[in-house]
Scaffold this motif. Sequence first.
Motif, PDB file in Angstrom:
ATOM      1  N   ALA A  15      47.577  37.054 -52.293  1.00  0.00           N
ATOM      2  CA  ALA A  15      48.708  36.121 -52.348  1.00  0.00           C
ATOM      3  C   ALA A  15      49.628  36.577 -53.468  1.00  0.00           C
ATOM      4  CB  ALA A  15      48.212  34.704 -52.605  1.00  0.00           C
ATOM      5  N   VAL A  16      50.911  36.526 -53.236  1.00  0.00           N
ATOM      6  CA  VAL A  16      51.876  36.932 -54.253  1.00  0.00           C
ATOM      7  C   VAL A  16      51.896  35.880 -55.357  1.00  0.00           C
ATOM      8  CG1 VAL A  16      54.311  37.381 -54.729  1.00  0.00           C
ATOM      9  CG2 VAL A  16      53.269  38.228 -52.615  1.00  0.00           C
ATOM     10  N   VAL A  17      51.684  36.328 -56.594  1.00  0.00           N
ATOM     11  CA  VAL A  17      51.676  35.402 -57.728  1.00  0.00           C
ATOM     12  C   VAL A  17      52.786  35.705 -58.726  1.00  0.00           C
ATOM     13  CG1 VAL A  17      49.234  34.818 -57.531  1.00  0.00           C
ATOM     14  CG2 VAL A  17      49.938  36.790 -58.919  1.00  0.00           C
ATOM     15  N   GLY A  18      53.440  36.860 -58.575  1.00  0.00           N
ATOM     16  CA  GLY A  18      54.520  37.199 -59.477  1.00  0.00           C
ATOM     17  C   GLY A  18      55.410  38.273 -58.888  1.00  0.00           C
ATOM     18  N   MET A  19      56.645  38.318 -59.397  1.00  0.00           N
ATOM     19  CA  MET A  19      57.601  39.292 -58.897  1.00  0.00           C
ATOM     20  C   MET A  19      58.575  39.651 -60.014  1.00  0.00           C
ATOM     21  SD  MET A  19      60.658  38.790 -56.162  1.00  0.00           S
ATOM     22  CE  MET A  19      61.791  38.232 -57.397  1.00  0.00           C
ATOM     23  N   LEU A  20      58.963  40.891 -60.053  1.00  0.00           N
ATOM     24  CA  LEU A  20      59.992  41.355 -60.979  1.00  0.00           C
ATOM     25  C   LEU A  20      60.976  42.182 -60.171  1.00  0.00           C
ATOM     26  CD1 LEU A  20      59.682  42.708 -64.503  1.00  0.00           C
ATOM     27  CD2 LEU A  20      60.757  44.169 -62.812  1.00  0.00           C
ATOM     28  N   ALA A  21      62.255  41.859 -60.264  1.00  0.00           N
ATOM     29  CA  ALA A  21      63.306  42.645 -59.607  1.00  0.00           C
ATOM     30  C   ALA A  21      64.167  43.246 -60.698  1.00  0.00           C
ATOM     31  CB  ALA A  21      64.144  41.757 -58.701  1.00  0.00           C
ATOM     32  N   ALA A  22      64.475  44.530 -60.563  1.00  0.00           N
ATOM     33  CA  ALA A  22      65.256  45.227 -61.583  1.00  0.00           C
ATOM     34  C   ALA A  22      66.127  46.283 -60.928  1.00  0.00           C
ATOM     35  CB  ALA A  22      64.331  45.855 -62.617  1.00  0.00           C
ATOM     36  N   ARG A  23      67.114  46.730 -61.695  1.00  0.00           N
ATOM     37  CA  ARG A  23      67.991  47.802 -61.219  1.00  0.00           C
ATOM     38  C   ARG A  23      68.438  48.630 -62.417  1.00  0.00           C
ATOM     39  NH1 ARG A  23      72.250  43.442 -60.585  1.00  0.00           N
ATOM     40  NH2 ARG A  23      73.589  43.798 -62.367  1.00  0.00           N
ATOM     41  N   ASN A  24      68.743  49.869 -62.171  1.00  0.00           N
ATOM     42  CA  ASN A  24      69.327  50.715 -63.213  1.00  0.00           C
ATOM     43  C   ASN A  24      70.766  50.265 -63.403  1.00  0.00           C
ATOM     44  OD1 ASN A  24      67.024  52.311 -63.590  1.00  0.00           O
ATOM     45  ND2 ASN A  24      67.581  53.608 -61.867  1.00  0.00           N
ATOM     46  N   ASP A  25      71.160  50.120 -64.659  1.00  0.00           N
ATOM     47  CA  ASP A  25      72.463  49.534 -64.938  1.00  0.00           C
ATOM     48  C   ASP A  25      72.947  50.045 -66.292  1.00  0.00           C
ATOM     49  OD1 ASP A  25      74.687  47.924 -64.630  1.00  0.00           O
ATOM     50  OD2 ASP A  25      73.565  46.061 -64.454  1.00  0.00           O
ATOM     51  N   ASP A  26      74.091  49.547 -66.726  1.00  0.00           N
ATOM     52  CA  ASP A  26      74.615  49.774 -68.070  1.00  0.00           C
ATOM     53  C   ASP A  26      74.618  48.432 -68.778  1.00  0.00           C
ATOM     54  OD1 ASP A  26      75.219  52.472 -67.461  1.00  0.00           O
ATOM     55  OD2 ASP A  26      77.117  51.864 -66.560  1.00  0.00           O
ATOM     56  N   VAL A  27      74.651  48.461 -70.115  1.00  0.00           N
ATOM     57  CA  VAL A  27      74.674  47.209 -70.875  1.00  0.00           C
ATOM     58  C   VAL A  27      75.881  46.379 -70.468  1.00  0.00           C
ATOM     59  CG1 VAL A  27      74.952  46.220 -73.183  1.00  0.00           C
ATOM     60  CG2 VAL A  27      73.341  48.070 -72.814  1.00  0.00           C
ATOM     61  N   GLY A  28      77.033  47.000 -70.334  1.00  0.00           N
ATOM     62  CA  GLY A  28      78.238  46.261 -69.964  1.00  0.00           C
ATOM     63  C   GLY A  28      79.329  47.202 -69.527  1.00  0.00           C
ATOM     64  N   ALA A  29      80.497  46.638 -69.258  1.00  0.00           N
ATOM     65  CA  ALA A  29      81.630  47.435 -68.787  1.00  0.00           C
ATOM     66  C   ALA A  29      82.155  48.359 -69.878  1.00  0.00           C
ATOM     67  CB  ALA A  29      82.740  46.515 -68.302  1.00  0.00           C
ATOM     68  N   ILE A  30      81.984  47.959 -71.139  1.00  0.00           N
ATOM     69  CA  ILE A  30      82.467  48.781 -72.246  1.00  0.00           C
ATOM     70  C   ILE A  30      81.334  49.616 -72.842  1.00  0.00           C
ATOM     71  CG2 ILE A  30      83.486  48.695 -74.559  1.00  0.00           C
ATOM     72  CD1 ILE A  30      84.991  46.178 -73.608  1.00  0.00           C
ATOM     73  N   ALA A  44      54.200  32.553 -60.335  1.00  0.00           N
ATOM     74  CA  ALA A  44      53.867  31.252 -59.742  1.00  0.00           C
ATOM     75  C   ALA A  44      53.312  30.334 -60.826  1.00  0.00           C
ATOM     76  CB  ALA A  44      52.847  31.441 -58.626  1.00  0.00           C
ATOM     77  N   PRO A  45      53.746  29.079 -60.848  1.00  0.00           N
ATOM     78  CA  PRO A  45      53.299  28.154 -61.910  1.00  0.00           C
ATOM     79  C   PRO A  45      51.779  28.098 -62.073  1.00  0.00           C
ATOM     80  CG  PRO A  45      55.072  27.160 -60.664  1.00  0.00           C
ATOM     81  CD  PRO A  45      54.717  28.438 -59.957  1.00  0.00           C
ATOM     82  N   ALA A  46      51.045  28.141 -60.991  1.00  0.00           N
ATOM     83  CA  ALA A  46      49.577  28.065 -61.081  1.00  0.00           C
ATOM     84  C   ALA A  46      48.966  29.338 -61.656  1.00  0.00           C
ATOM     85  CB  ALA A  46      48.995  27.784 -59.698  1.00  0.00           C
ATOM     86  N   SER A  47      49.729  30.416 -61.707  1.00  0.00           N
ATOM     87  CA  SER A  47      49.201  31.703 -62.178  1.00  0.00           C
ATOM     88  C   SER A  47      49.738  32.107 -63.550  1.00  0.00           C
ATOM     89  CB  SER A  47      49.540  32.791 -61.156  1.00  0.00           C
ATOM     90  OG  SER A  47      48.968  32.485 -59.907  1.00  0.00           O
ATOM     91  N   ARG A  48      50.457  31.215 -64.204  1.00  0.00           N
ATOM     92  CA  ARG A  48      51.019  31.552 -65.512  1.00  0.00           C
ATOM     93  C   ARG A  48      49.937  31.572 -66.583  1.00  0.00           C
ATOM     94  NH1 ARG A  48      56.530  28.052 -64.714  1.00  0.00           N
ATOM     95  NH2 ARG A  48      57.407  29.493 -63.191  1.00  0.00           N
ATOM     96  N   ARG A  49      50.260  32.245 -67.692  1.00  0.00           N
ATOM     97  CA  ARG A  49      49.381  32.371 -68.854  1.00  0.00           C
ATOM     98  C   ARG A  49      48.120  33.171 -68.523  1.00  0.00           C
ATOM     99  NH1 ARG A  49      51.856  29.736 -72.521  1.00  0.00           N
ATOM    100  NH2 ARG A  49      50.286  29.513 -74.127  1.00  0.00           N
ATOM    101  N   ARG A  50      48.273  34.118 -67.593  1.00  0.00           N
ATOM    102  CA  ARG A  50      47.158  34.991 -67.206  1.00  0.00           C
ATOM    103  C   ARG A  50      47.525  36.465 -67.334  1.00  0.00           C
ATOM    104  NH1 ARG A  50      45.351  31.545 -61.963  1.00  0.00           N
ATOM    105  NH2 ARG A  50      44.497  29.813 -63.122  1.00  0.00           N
ATOM    106  N   GLY A  51      48.667  36.755 -67.958  1.00  0.00           N
ATOM    107  CA  GLY A  51      49.059  38.140 -68.189  1.00  0.00           C
ATOM    108  C   GLY A  51      49.839  38.788 -67.067  1.00  0.00           C
ATOM    109  N   ILE A  52      50.225  38.026 -66.071  1.00  0.00           N
ATOM    110  CA  ILE A  52      50.948  38.597 -64.923  1.00  0.00           C
ATOM    111  C   ILE A  52      52.356  39.023 -65.321  1.00  0.00           C
ATOM    112  CG2 ILE A  52      51.872  38.075 -62.628  1.00  0.00           C
ATOM    113  CD1 ILE A  52      49.316  36.249 -62.330  1.00  0.00           C
ATOM    114  N   GLY A  53      53.055  38.186 -66.061  1.00  0.00           N
ATOM    115  CA  GLY A  53      54.393  38.552 -66.526  1.00  0.00           C
ATOM    116  C   GLY A  53      54.352  39.789 -67.410  1.00  0.00           C
ATOM    117  N   ARG A  54      53.371  39.860 -68.301  1.00  0.00           N
ATOM    118  CA  ARG A  54      53.205  41.043 -69.165  1.00  0.00           C
ATOM    119  C   ARG A  54      52.931  42.292 -68.336  1.00  0.00           C
ATOM    120  NH1 ARG A  54      52.243  40.901 -74.609  1.00  0.00           N
ATOM    121  NH2 ARG A  54      52.390  38.844 -75.534  1.00  0.00           N
TER     122      ARG A  54
END
Length: 144
Positions: A15-30, A44-54
């Motif tokens: 079951a999916v318990v976490g997701m991270l979406a990212a893209r290559n980018d620049d800090v800003g227009a300047i 997922a709220p039930a899966s927090r504090r288990r190191g998934i975000g880390r």
Amino acid sequence: MADRVLLVAADDCAAVVGMLAARNDDVGAIDLTPVLHVTHLMVAPASRRRGIGRALLAAAVQLADEAGVEHLLATAAAGSREGNRYLARLGFGPLTVHRIAATSTLRRSLGMTDVVGRMAVLRRSRLIRAQRAGFASRSAERGA
């Protein structure tokens, strides 16, 4: 800049318990410093504090290293106190504060009115002045 990354964490039951979406980018227009921009980090709220975000962020750091990118930029909603605190605990610092306002709100607070309305007020004030000037001249003629 168009590169996109999606990392998904699953538990033993697949079951999916976490997701991270990212893209290559620049800090800003300047500031064109390359970054891996984490646009979504969700656990997922039930899966927090288990190191998934880390774990998801660690995988993002590895991707950034492989791409030769030295910085991660994370976006969290201003109202997400928990998300902002989490990112701050890991070492993310504030970069900018974006604020949003409706144009109708700005028109009112800046004293702007629509052009048609302003023109009508100007015409009315000119008409009133002309009427007063005409009334004053007629009164002067009668009194003379």
